[in-house]
Design a protein around this motif. Sequence first.
Motif, PDB file in Angstrom:
ATOM      1  N   ASP A   4       0.846  -1.196   0.000  1.00 22.27           N
ATOM      2  CA  ASP A   4       0.000   0.000   0.000  1.00 22.27           C
ATOM      3  C   ASP A   4       0.882   1.248   0.000  1.00 22.27           C
ATOM      4  OD1 ASP A   4      -2.463  -1.348   0.064  1.00 22.27           O
ATOM      5  OD2 ASP A   4      -2.275  -1.670   2.227  1.00 22.27           O
ATOM      6  N   TYR A   5       0.538   2.183  -0.872  1.00 20.87           N
ATOM      7  CA  TYR A   5       1.273   3.444  -0.976  1.00 20.87           C
ATOM      8  C   TYR A   5       0.289   4.604  -0.762  1.00 20.87           C
ATOM      9  CZ  TYR A   5       5.163   0.863  -3.051  1.00 20.87           C
ATOM     10  OH  TYR A   5       6.192  -0.012  -3.263  1.00 20.87           O
ATOM     11  N   VAL A   6       0.714   5.568   0.057  1.00 22.07           N
ATOM     12  CA  VAL A   6      -0.111   6.754   0.310  1.00 22.07           C
ATOM     13  C   VAL A   6       0.083   7.738  -0.834  1.00 22.07           C
ATOM     14  CG1 VAL A   6      -0.574   8.664   1.894  1.00 22.07           C
ATOM     15  CG2 VAL A   6       0.092   6.414   2.805  1.00 22.07           C
ATOM     16  N   LEU A   7      -1.016   8.170  -1.417  1.00 22.00           N
ATOM     17  CA  LEU A   7      -0.939   9.091  -2.542  1.00 22.00           C
ATOM     18  C   LEU A   7      -0.632  10.511  -2.080  1.00 22.00           C
ATOM     19  CD1 LEU A   7      -3.965   7.981  -4.764  1.00 22.00           C
ATOM     20  CD2 LEU A   7      -1.541   7.610  -5.216  1.00 22.00           C
ATOM     21  N   PRO A   8       0.115  11.267  -2.848  1.00 23.84           N
ATOM     22  CA  PRO A   8       0.317  12.690  -2.531  1.00 23.84           C
ATOM     23  C   PRO A   8      -1.011  13.431  -2.521  1.00 23.84           C
ATOM     24  CG  PRO A   8       1.860  11.945  -4.220  1.00 23.84           C
ATOM     25  CD  PRO A   8       0.861  10.853  -4.033  1.00 23.84           C
ATOM     26  N   ALA A   9      -1.027  14.562  -1.825  1.00 25.86           N
ATOM     27  CA  ALA A   9      -2.278  15.320  -1.662  1.00 25.86           C
ATOM     28  C   ALA A   9      -2.864  15.731  -3.006  1.00 25.86           C
ATOM     29  CB  ALA A   9      -2.014  16.556  -0.796  1.00 25.86           C
ATOM     30  N   VAL A  10      -2.011  16.074  -3.950  1.00 26.26           N
ATOM     31  CA  VAL A  10      -2.500  16.508  -5.272  1.00 26.26           C
ATOM     32  C   VAL A  10      -3.256  15.382  -5.949  1.00 26.26           C
ATOM     33  CG1 VAL A  10      -1.826  17.352  -7.541  1.00 26.26           C
ATOM     34  CG2 VAL A  10      -0.633  18.176  -5.505  1.00 26.26           C
ATOM     35  N   LEU A  11      -2.673  14.182  -5.957  1.00 26.47           N
ATOM     36  CA  LEU A  11      -3.335  13.046  -6.594  1.00 26.47           C
ATOM     37  C   LEU A  11      -4.549  12.596  -5.791  1.00 26.47           C
ATOM     38  CD1 LEU A  11      -0.264  10.890  -7.726  1.00 26.47           C
ATOM     39  CD2 LEU A  11      -1.702  12.396  -9.122  1.00 26.47           C
ATOM     40  N   GLU A  12      -4.484  12.744  -4.468  1.00 25.24           N
ATOM     41  CA  GLU A  12      -5.624  12.352  -3.641  1.00 25.24           C
ATOM     42  C   GLU A  12      -6.836  13.214  -3.937  1.00 25.24           C
ATOM     43  OE1 GLU A  12      -6.868  12.082   1.101  1.00 25.24           O
ATOM     44  OE2 GLU A  12      -4.757  12.290   0.506  1.00 25.24           O
ATOM     45  N   SER A  13      -6.627  14.520  -4.095  1.00 18.99           N
ATOM     46  CA  SER A  13      -7.745  15.404  -4.422  1.00 18.99           C
ATOM     47  C   SER A  13      -8.281  15.154  -5.820  1.00 18.99           C
ATOM     48  CB  SER A  13      -7.288  16.870  -4.298  1.00 18.99           C
ATOM     49  OG  SER A  13      -6.234  17.136  -5.216  1.00 18.99           O
ATOM     50  N   PHE A  14      -7.410  14.651  -6.708  1.00 20.89           N
ATOM     51  CA  PHE A  14      -7.833  14.419  -8.087  1.00 20.89           C
ATOM     52  C   PHE A  14      -8.555  13.085  -8.238  1.00 20.89           C
ATOM     53  CE2 PHE A  14      -6.898  12.788 -12.378  1.00 20.89           C
ATOM     54  CZ  PHE A  14      -7.513  13.782 -13.137  1.00 20.89           C
ATOM     55  N   THR A  15      -8.081  12.034  -7.526  1.00 21.58           N
ATOM     56  CA  THR A  15      -8.663  10.703  -7.680  1.00 21.58           C
ATOM     57  C   THR A  15      -9.663  10.343  -6.589  1.00 21.58           C
ATOM     58  OG1 THR A  15      -6.842   9.680  -6.434  1.00 21.58           O
ATOM     59  CG2 THR A  15      -6.557   9.906  -8.826  1.00 21.58           C
ATOM     60  N   GLY A  16      -9.525  10.981  -5.417  1.00 25.96           N
ATOM     61  CA  GLY A  16     -10.384  10.626  -4.299  1.00 25.96           C
ATOM     62  C   GLY A  16      -9.885   9.436  -3.500  1.00 25.96           C
ATOM     63  N   TRP A  17      -8.699   8.902  -3.875  1.00 27.70           N
ATOM     64  CA  TRP A  17      -8.121   7.768  -3.160  1.00 27.70           C
ATOM     65  C   TRP A  17      -7.058   8.278  -2.191  1.00 27.70           C
ATOM     66  CZ3 TRP A  17      -6.883   4.891  -8.347  1.00 27.70           C
ATOM     67  CH2 TRP A  17      -8.088   4.515  -8.952  1.00 27.70           C
ATOM     68  N   THR A  18      -6.995   7.635  -1.016  1.00 30.75           N
ATOM     69  CA  THR A  18      -5.936   7.984  -0.070  1.00 30.75           C
ATOM     70  C   THR A  18      -4.717   7.087  -0.230  1.00 30.75           C
ATOM     71  OG1 THR A  18      -6.951   6.552   1.596  1.00 30.75           O
ATOM     72  CG2 THR A  18      -7.561   8.895   1.628  1.00 30.75           C
ATOM     73  N   THR A  19      -4.971   5.831  -0.574  1.00 35.92           N
ATOM     74  CA  THR A  19      -3.877   4.883  -0.800  1.00 35.92           C
ATOM     75  C   THR A  19      -4.110   4.123  -2.104  1.00 35.92           C
ATOM     76  OG1 THR A  19      -4.980   3.108   0.442  1.00 35.92           O
ATOM     77  CG2 THR A  19      -3.482   4.557   1.669  1.00 35.92           C
ATOM     78  N   VAL A  20      -3.059   3.543  -2.607  1.00 40.26           N
ATOM     79  CA  VAL A  20      -3.151   2.716  -3.805  1.00 40.26           C
ATOM     80  C   VAL A  20      -2.271   1.484  -3.599  1.00 40.26           C
ATOM     81  CG1 VAL A  20      -1.241   3.914  -4.964  1.00 40.26           C
ATOM     82  CG2 VAL A  20      -2.946   2.688  -6.324  1.00 40.26           C
ATOM     83  N   ARG A  21      -2.727   0.350  -4.093  1.00 40.16           N
ATOM     84  CA  ARG A  21      -2.012  -0.915  -3.893  1.00 40.16           C
ATOM     85  C   ARG A  21      -1.246  -1.251  -5.174  1.00 40.16           C
ATOM     86  NH1 ARG A  21      -2.048  -4.477   0.059  1.00 40.16           N
ATOM     87  NH2 ARG A  21      -1.839  -6.722  -0.282  1.00 40.16           N
ATOM     88  N   LEU A  22       0.077  -1.279  -5.063  1.00 42.47           N
ATOM     89  CA  LEU A  22       0.928  -1.492  -6.230  1.00 42.47           C
ATOM     90  C   LEU A  22       2.056  -2.463  -5.897  1.00 42.47           C
ATOM     91  CD1 LEU A  22       1.472   2.219  -7.374  1.00 42.47           C
ATOM     92  CD2 LEU A  22      -0.075   0.576  -8.444  1.00 42.47           C
ATOM     93  N   TYR A  23       2.625  -3.015  -6.943  1.00 41.49           N
ATOM     94  CA  TYR A  23       3.893  -3.732  -6.805  1.00 41.49           C
ATOM     95  C   TYR A  23       5.025  -2.703  -6.833  1.00 41.49           C
ATOM     96  CZ  TYR A  23       1.412  -8.058  -8.029  1.00 41.49           C
ATOM     97  OH  TYR A  23       0.548  -9.138  -8.043  1.00 41.49           O
TER      98      TYR A  23
END
Length: 445
Positions: free
Chosen positions: A313-332
């Motif tokens: 799990d990776y915490v998204l930067p504030a800019v991307l969080e406001s744009f996507t509405g996601w707080t975290t994203v699950r990536l390899y």
Amino acid sequence: MTELRHRGATDADLPSDDKGPEGELKDGASDSDSKVDSGGPEVPVPSDDTPEVLNKALSGLSSRWKNWWVRGILTMAMISFFFFIIYMGPIVLMMIVLCVQIKCFQEIIHIGYSVYHSYHLPWFRSLSWYFLLCVNYFFYGETVTDYFFSLVQREEPLRILSKYHRFISFALYLTGFCMFVLSLVKKHYRLQFYMFGWTHVTLLIVVTQSHLIIHNLFEGMIWFIVPISCVICNDIMAYMFGFFFGRTPLIKLSPKKTWEGFIGGFFATVVFGILLSYVMAGYRYFVCPVEFNNDTNRFQVDCEPSDLFQLQDYVLPAVLESFTGWTTVRLYPFQIHSIALSAFASIMGPFGGFFASGFKRAFKIKDFANTIPGHGGIMDRFDCQYLMATFVNVYIASFIRGPNPSKVIQQLLALRLDQQLYIFNSLKTHLTERGLLPALEQAAA
């Protein structure tokens, strides 16, 4: 270096992208330039090798759209073949890389051979292939020793070749060097040294890079497939964006390249790299290092995937969080690295193509060969791949690869018994001082 120039070409011999609207040379080529380039040996211009069935099927189209369809159909055929060799496994991939290396070398040397043939320089082509054999023996002999250590140690002839490998390689090269000196002919000294340099630069560009590609493959097929696929994607998408939207020329060396294609290819390749990495990172077949099993005498691709290929799990930067509405994203984690690979393939990779374009313009040829209709020679398709191979190898060594326990053990087993005992006692003392050995002994008890 006027002897090496293709000086007999007329405007009709030039590739279409090297002419202006009225058939004038681009890049400010003047009559004086043409005079300088006249009167020497000609580099043969490859003929159109498009299959007759395609010529008939596309006969009603303009040359622009005909070329688009030919390139598209042959691209899909090459991608299908790429999938097939991936399915066949790492050994087939290595053989294909070796075959591509030999073909690329032949295409570049053939241009030099055209000059050699005109001046009747002795042994040029034979020496070129001899040096190719020497360099391959040096590089791949090292690889065999590294990855097939146990097999080499079991066979006495292989053990001797491995022990004295570098001396044998040097002796082979020295033989070729002496043969070249003996082949020098009066009145052609300078040209022969040009050809000597030509061969060695070709070896540096082709053989060294193909060797790095195979080293990348041993780290895991994903390190081979993703970079190559990113270059292919960038080539396709830059062509598509440039074909439909291209208006602004990018570089004089390749007049058909446009900023629209360059930028569109960049964003498309980054997205493609992230998606492809996500799909491949979930399969051990792609992420595990390619290793040789001494018990079965076969290559195996099986391991417990490292943290690089575990979802996190990776915490998204504030800019991307406001744009996507996601707080975290699950990536390899590998997907993060794929952004660097994709960016290099899109930004720096094309410079390999620009370099090849400058080389071809110097000899006034459109393609290195006509092996693939609509695409040119093998070297025309792999000019960007070689630059990418070096970057991936450096990237792995700098940011990914750590100490390899199996390689350390191989080196230890090659030492004398007294040296092995000294290392054992040193390691035992080190572990005892750190408090690890008593715990291990207690656990064993």
